[in-house]
Design a protein around this motif. Structure first.
Motif, PDB file in Angstrom:
ATOM      1  N   MET A 156      16.200  -3.732  -5.750  1.00  0.00           N
ATOM      2  CA  MET A 156      17.112  -2.931  -5.346  1.00  0.00           C
ATOM      3  C   MET A 156      17.641  -1.576  -6.095  1.00  0.00           C
ATOM      4  N   MET A 157      17.747  -0.590  -5.141  1.00  0.00           N
ATOM      5  CA  MET A 157      17.910   0.867  -5.251  1.00  0.00           C
ATOM      6  C   MET A 157      19.219   0.690  -5.928  1.00  0.00           C
ATOM      7  N   ALA A 158      18.805   1.619  -7.259  1.00  0.00           N
ATOM      8  CA  ALA A 158      19.825   2.290  -8.575  1.00  0.00           C
ATOM      9  C   ALA A 158      20.253   3.691  -8.500  1.00  0.00           C
ATOM     10  N   VAL A 159      21.134   4.669  -8.692  1.00  0.00           N
ATOM     11  CA  VAL A 159      21.070   5.878  -7.832  1.00  0.00           C
ATOM     12  C   VAL A 159      22.495   6.068  -9.425  1.00  0.00           C
ATOM     13  N   LEU A 160      22.163   7.776  -9.644  1.00  0.00           N
ATOM     14  CA  LEU A 160      22.711   8.339 -10.379  1.00  0.00           C
ATOM     15  C   LEU A 160      23.314   9.264  -9.895  1.00  0.00           C
ATOM     16  N   LEU A 161      25.272   9.485 -10.558  1.00  0.00           N
ATOM     17  CA  LEU A 161      26.255   9.804 -10.001  1.00  0.00           C
ATOM     18  C   LEU A 161      26.612  10.999 -10.360  1.00  0.00           C
ATOM     19  N   GLY A 162      26.034  11.799 -10.685  1.00  0.00           N
ATOM     20  CA  GLY A 162      26.708  13.140 -10.987  1.00  0.00           C
ATOM     21  C   GLY A 162      28.189  13.710 -11.122  1.00  0.00           C
ATOM     22  N   TRP A 163      28.459  13.819 -12.499  1.00  0.00           N
ATOM     23  CA  TRP A 163      29.634  14.012 -12.612  1.00  0.00           C
ATOM     24  C   TRP A 163      29.942  14.586 -13.362  1.00  0.00           C
ATOM     25  N   ASN A 164      31.309  15.978 -13.697  1.00  0.00           N
ATOM     26  CA  ASN A 164      31.049  17.350 -14.287  1.00  0.00           C
ATOM     27  C   ASN A 164      32.425  17.073 -14.339  1.00  0.00           C
ATOM     28  N   PRO A 219      22.889   4.076  -0.683  1.00  0.00           N
ATOM     29  CA  PRO A 219      21.853   2.698  -1.671  1.00  0.00           C
ATOM     30  C   PRO A 219      23.087   1.774  -0.361  1.00  0.00           C
ATOM     31  N   ALA A 220      22.481   0.381  -1.156  1.00  0.00           N
ATOM     32  CA  ALA A 220      23.009  -1.052  -0.513  1.00  0.00           C
ATOM     33  C   ALA A 220      23.845  -1.627  -1.260  1.00  0.00           C
ATOM     34  N   PRO A 221      25.104  -2.206  -0.523  1.00  0.00           N
ATOM     35  CA  PRO A 221      26.062  -2.630  -1.670  1.00  0.00           C
ATOM     36  C   PRO A 221      25.205  -3.424  -2.768  1.00  0.00           C
ATOM     37  N   CYS A 237      31.070   8.415   2.229  1.00  0.00           N
ATOM     38  CA  CYS A 237      31.237   8.420   0.720  1.00  0.00           C
ATOM     39  C   CYS A 237      31.007   6.822   0.637  1.00  0.00           C
ATOM     40  N   ILE A 238      30.812   6.152  -1.083  1.00  0.00           N
ATOM     41  CA  ILE A 238      30.816   4.927  -0.607  1.00  0.00           C
ATOM     42  C   ILE A 238      32.142   4.216  -1.806  1.00  0.00           C
TER      43      ILE A 238
END
Length: 288
Positions: free
Chosen positions: A1-9, A44-46, A87-88
């Motif tokens: 299952m794909m993982a993702v990076l969420l960039g936050w500044n 990405p999937a849930p 959005c997710i």
């Protein structure tokens, strides 16, 4: 299952103006849901892992973990640059305080498939290759203070989501701050049977104990506030499992009564020799 990076500044765009408060609320509630913009491209999937990557004045690094909780959806509003945004929903289950993040230089050494400094600075939303995801999970497991989490259940982010069966648990029993306060007051021996992992296993058992919430979940109202001293007690895994064996959990007193009736004393089963010796003592004393 794909993982993702969420960039936050924290200093750019849509930020958490009260991030420290969110960290405290997550500690009490166990989860914090937030809508996250994804842009275009692969979605990405849930159920996918979502890693929060910080870039800001306090430094850059991995600061949180969550799970994708929805399919992509459109958000509209006049304040948005193009009128809409994809959005997710992400259910964050770990958010570290600012300054406690895993630094990008350590990430680069342990999971080098991504240019971590560039990813953090760009505030990107990007997929994570599985090889790198495994390295991130291993590093995350080493970085987090393990004694703040339930010693039996996996720490969020340390196992792939498709290897887990997601079950409902009493969130108050998994509150790291409440657990520390409870154990500081009550100690780490089982409140029902007295078993101590440290006494039985030595230094390796130090601090290993479950924390049990005394108030039945069905009796908790919407305004309930946890009292770590009065509402939580340490229980060994055996007693904790027995306490939850019925819908309204057994009380500590009920657990003690069960063990007393069964002849279970101070964490050990009474042998037949000991039973015979007790019977002989009663006869000698003229109690039978």
């Amino acid at each position: 299952m794909m993982a993702v990076l969420l960039g936050w500044n924290p200093g750019v765009g849509d930020t958490w103006p009260a991030y420290s408060r969110v960290v405290d609320e997550l500690g009490a509630a166990g989860v914090h849901r937030r809508a996250w913009p994804t842009g275009t491209g692969t979605q990405p999937a849930p159920g996918a892992d979502a890693w929060l990557l910080l870039h800001g004045k306090t430094g850059s690094g991995l600061i949180g973990h969550g799970v994708v909780a929805s399919v992509p959806y459109l958000v509209t509003g006049p304040e948005l640059e193009h009128g809409t945004r994809t959005c997710i929903d992400v259910d964050f289950d770990v958010l570290l305080p600012l300054g406690d993040q895993v630094p990008v230089d350590i990430l680069a050494a342990r999971a080098p498939l991504t240019d971590w400094a560039a990813a953090a600075a760009a505030g990107t939303f990007q997929p994570v290759p599985e090889e790198q995801a495994r390295a991130i999970r291993e590093l995350w497991a080493e970085w987090l203070p393990a004694d703040e989490y339930d010693p039996v259940l996996p720490v969020p982010g340390t196992l792939p989501q498709d290897a887990l069966i997601r079950v409902g648990v009493n969130r108050y029993e998994r509150n790291p701050h409440a657990r520390r306060v409870c154990l500081a007051h009550h100690g780490t021996s089982c409140a029902a049977c007295g078993f101590s992992f440290e006494a039985a296993y030595g230094p390796e058992g130090e601090g290993f104990i479950h924390v049990h919430h005394l108030v039945p979940a069905a009796q908790l109202g919407p305004g309930y506030e946890l009292d770590p001293l009065g509402d939580l007690v340490p229980l060994c895994p055996n007693c904790h499992a027995m306490a939850h064996r019925r819908r309204i959990p057994y009380t500590v007193a009920e657990l003690r009564a069960m063990m007393s009736r069964a002849g279970y004393i101070s964490g050990s089963v009474v042998s037949q020799q000991e039973v015979d010796a007790q019977a002989d003592a009663r006869r000698i004393l003229g109690n039978t």
